[in-house]
Write an enzyme that holds these catalytic residues in place. Structure first.
Site, PDB file in Angstrom:
ATOM      1  N   SER A   1       0.901  -1.124   0.033  1.00 34.43           N
ATOM      2  CA  SER A   1      -0.091  -0.077   0.147  1.00 34.43           C
ATOM      3  C   SER A   1       1.014   1.191  -0.004  1.00 34.43           C
ATOM      4  O   SER A   1       0.390   2.174   0.040  1.00 34.43           O
ATOM      5  CB  SER A   1      -0.902   0.045   1.173  1.00 34.43           C
ATOM      6  OG  SER A   1      -0.106  -0.127   2.352  1.00 34.43           O
TER       7      SER A   1
ATOM      8  N   HIS B   1      -3.409  -4.007  -5.070  1.00 32.76           N
ATOM      9  CA  HIS B   1      -3.753  -3.714  -3.836  1.00 32.76           C
ATOM     10  C   HIS B   1      -5.173  -4.063  -3.236  1.00 32.76           C
ATOM     11  O   HIS B   1      -6.189  -3.314  -3.681  1.00 32.76           O
ATOM     12  CB  HIS B   1      -3.424  -2.276  -3.665  1.00 32.76           C
ATOM     13  CG  HIS B   1      -3.553  -1.586  -2.198  1.00 32.76           C
ATOM     14  ND1 HIS B   1      -4.141  -0.295  -1.886  1.00 32.76           N
ATOM     15  CD2 HIS B   1      -3.418  -2.234  -1.073  1.00 32.76           C
ATOM     16  CE1 HIS B   1      -4.140  -0.128  -0.706  1.00 32.76           C
ATOM     17  NE2 HIS B   1      -3.844  -1.305   0.018  1.00 32.76           N
TER      18      HIS B   1
ATOM     19  N   GLU C   1      -7.381  -1.937  -6.393  1.00 33.02           N
ATOM     20  CA  GLU C   1      -6.520  -1.035  -6.977  1.00 33.02           C
ATOM     21  C   GLU C   1      -5.330  -1.921  -7.785  1.00 33.02           C
ATOM     22  O   GLU C   1      -4.608  -2.411  -7.388  1.00 33.02           O
ATOM     23  CB  GLU C   1      -5.568  -0.076  -6.279  1.00 33.02           C
ATOM     24  CG  GLU C   1      -6.597   1.044  -5.390  1.00 33.02           C
ATOM     25  CD  GLU C   1      -5.859   1.720  -4.518  1.00 33.02           C
ATOM     26  OE1 GLU C   1      -6.439   2.956  -4.248  1.00 33.02           O
ATOM     27  OE2 GLU C   1      -4.858   1.406  -3.786  1.00 33.02           O
TER      28      GLU C   1
ATOM     29  N   ASN D   1      -5.302   6.036  -0.661  1.00 35.22           N
ATOM     30  CA  ASN D   1      -4.588   6.321   0.722  1.00 35.22           C
ATOM     31  C   ASN D   1      -4.032   7.812   0.176  1.00 35.22           C
ATOM     32  O   ASN D   1      -3.570   8.604   0.994  1.00 35.22           O
ATOM     33  CB  ASN D   1      -3.236   5.548   0.601  1.00 35.22           C
ATOM     34  CG  ASN D   1      -3.741   4.330   1.902  1.00 35.22           C
ATOM     35  OD1 ASN D   1      -4.738   4.597   2.436  1.00 35.22           O
ATOM     36  ND2 ASN D   1      -3.181   3.305   1.554  1.00 35.22           N
TER      37      ASN D   1
END
Lengths: 220, 283
Positions: free
Chosen positions: B116, B139, B151, B189
């Site tokens: 991540s 991800h 992702e 994120n």
């Protein structure tokens, strides 16, 4: 809507098209003929948009003409400043930002007439302890939408994929580009510009793509 | 496109990923450098399937097949179509693992990291030229069998056709792929950073009452499932702070990503959220 309530609103505000009452001034042109109506009103609800100086000029006019209660939408503005500057500003709210829960932040004592006005538009209220700068929800959502526009400029991903990511990765109620379309880019840029002016902190600079969208909304 | 998948790392993420691929009908090999962790993970996955069968989510025959299709291995079969790594977030360890995996697997095997926070290209650059187009980021979000998003991260050398076809495969198997390039924090994120950063600035000082008000507003007005302060307490204030620092540093200390002093104060005092029974709230 009671005839004792006078509403001032311009076309930038999302509630503009929903206001049909005769006591509404739908474009903020405070000409002398409005003065008598404003003087007679029991309550003034100001839903004008615009930058800080425009908001200050409108509130200055209203608070000088009208000696009773004024309520103002501070979604994009520095509520703390305006409450101190205009003591007869009874309450402020964040109605200009689309809420997925149809709820508006309210600071101060919201008169019954104003609560009724919002209820008629299908909006609930949530009392909050501070007006802050742009209230909590508009300020937070503006910052995450702004970052989505920066990411788009970096060609990190497409709008569709970024919306998918926020919907299914962190369970946001809307994708950020879809959310921006619901709110409109103009209120977001006005709020961020205001925060940037007051704090001088570069974190509040709107992404050029977001500003372009706001300018195109204005042209339209 | 896929029939055999290898998953390295039997922690929460690795075992969740292995469970999901098995449920998609794949033959899955799960491995870990700790035999004990591997056996615990397998037991947990089996318990999860039994519970899901009891709830009527899967039939007993399906669960029987899943248990047969998911195996634990000391060494992966060379002919896997895809290998996903979900081990410790350390670049040196990942590079070492992927260099070994690249030598071990057939040429056709796609190698993926579930990182991540580590740039995909920082790992890819250490791989042989022929393997680089087959190296990507995948991800997953926790809990992996449930959370829809994956992702799909394309590094500089990743084959765009591979990215698109894996995205389509993931969508066809019920998850929501979001295709993106290699960048700090990828999509979620990065974009979610100010869901924490701005409320921290609104509250500014340690103030449980104000934190509660902000959480309430963002749920009741913004429609978010959880408020930022309760979410930071759940994630771990230290973990959230570390991700913020990492993204901020990656963007050359861009103010939009700057951590807040309150985060450091909480971490320094050991109040890390629910796991320490104290964070922005007391538990």
């Amino acid at each position: 809507m009671s005839t004792n309530t006078f509403i001032i609103c311009n076309s930038d505000h999302r509630l503009f098209s929903e206001l049909t009452d005769v006591s509404v001034i739908k474009e903020v042109l405070l000409e002398p003929k409005a003065v008598e109506k404003i003087k007679e009103a029991d309550l003034i609800i100001d839903l004008s948009m615009g930058v800080h100086a425009e908001k200050e000029a409108i509130l200055n006019f209203l608070c000088n003409v009208h000696e009773k209660e004024v309520i103002s939408d501070m979604s994009c503005h520095w509520g703390e400043f305006f409450h101190e500057r205009f003591p007869n500003l009874k309450a402020s709210m964040s109605a200009a930002f689309y809420s997925p829960k149809n709820t508006v932040e309210v600071h101060g004592e919201l008169p019954h007439l104003a609560t009724h006005f919002l209820k008629e538009l299908g909006l609930n209220t949530l009392e909050v302890s501070e007006a802050g700068h742009g209230f909590t929800y508009p300020r937070t959502v503006s910052m995450i939408i702004n970052e989505a526009f920066y990411a788009l400029e970096d060609k990190l991903s497409s709008k569709e994929d970024m919306d998918t990511a926020m919907l299914y990765g962190v369970n946001y109620p809307l994708g950020l580009f879809e959310w921006c379309d619901k709110i409109g880019a103009r209120p977001i840029v006005t709020l961020l510009d205001g925060l940037h002016t007051v704090t001088k902190n570069a974190r509040y600079r709107p992404a050029p793509g977001l500003r372009k969208k706001a300018m195109l909304e204005q042209s339209f | 496109m896929l029939t055999k998948v290898a998953v390295l790392g039997a922690g929460t993420m690795g075992s969740g990923i292995a469970q999901w691929f098995t449920q998609c009908g794949m033959n899955v090999e799960l491995s870990d450098n700790s035999p004990e962790a591997l056996s615990i993970a397998l037991e947990k996955i089996h318990i999860s399937w039994d519970k899901l069968a009891a709830k009527g989510k899967f039939t007993e025959d399906q669960v029987k097949k899943f248990k047969k299709d998911l195996t634990t291995q000391e060494q992966f079969s060379k002919d896997c179509d895809l290998m996903i790594e979900a081990i410790v977030e350390r670049l040196d360890v990942k590079v070492d693992v992927f260099q070994k995996m690249s030598a071990h697997f057939d040429e056709k095997t796609v190698l993926a990291t579930n990182t991540s926070s580590i740039p995909i290209d920082a790992i890819a650059r250490e791989l042989p030229t022929t393997r680089k187009p087959k190296f990507i980021g995948l991800h997953f979000f926790n809990p992996a069998p449930i959370m829809k998003l994956v992702e799909v991260v394309a590094g500089h050398w990743s084959d765009p056709k591979l990215i698109n076809s894996l995205g389509s495969w993931i969508a066809a198997n019920g998850k929501k792929p979001a295709l993106c390039k290699d960048g700090p924090g990828f999509i979620v994120n990065r974009l979610a950073r100010n869901y924490y950063g701005e409320p921290l600035r609104i509250v500014n000082n340690e103030n449980e009452k104000k934190s509660l008000e902000v959480d309430t507003i963002l749920k009741e007005v913004g429609g978010f499932r959880m408020g930022p302060f309760e979410l930071m307490d759940l994630i771990g204030i230290d973990i959230n702070y570390s991700v913020t620092q990492s993204v901020w540093e990656s963007f050359y200390y861009e103010e939009r990503f700057a951590p807040h002093a309150l985060q450091r104060k909480m971490v320094t005092s050991g109040r890390l959220g629910k796991k320490t029974k104290a964070g922005f709230y007391e538990y």
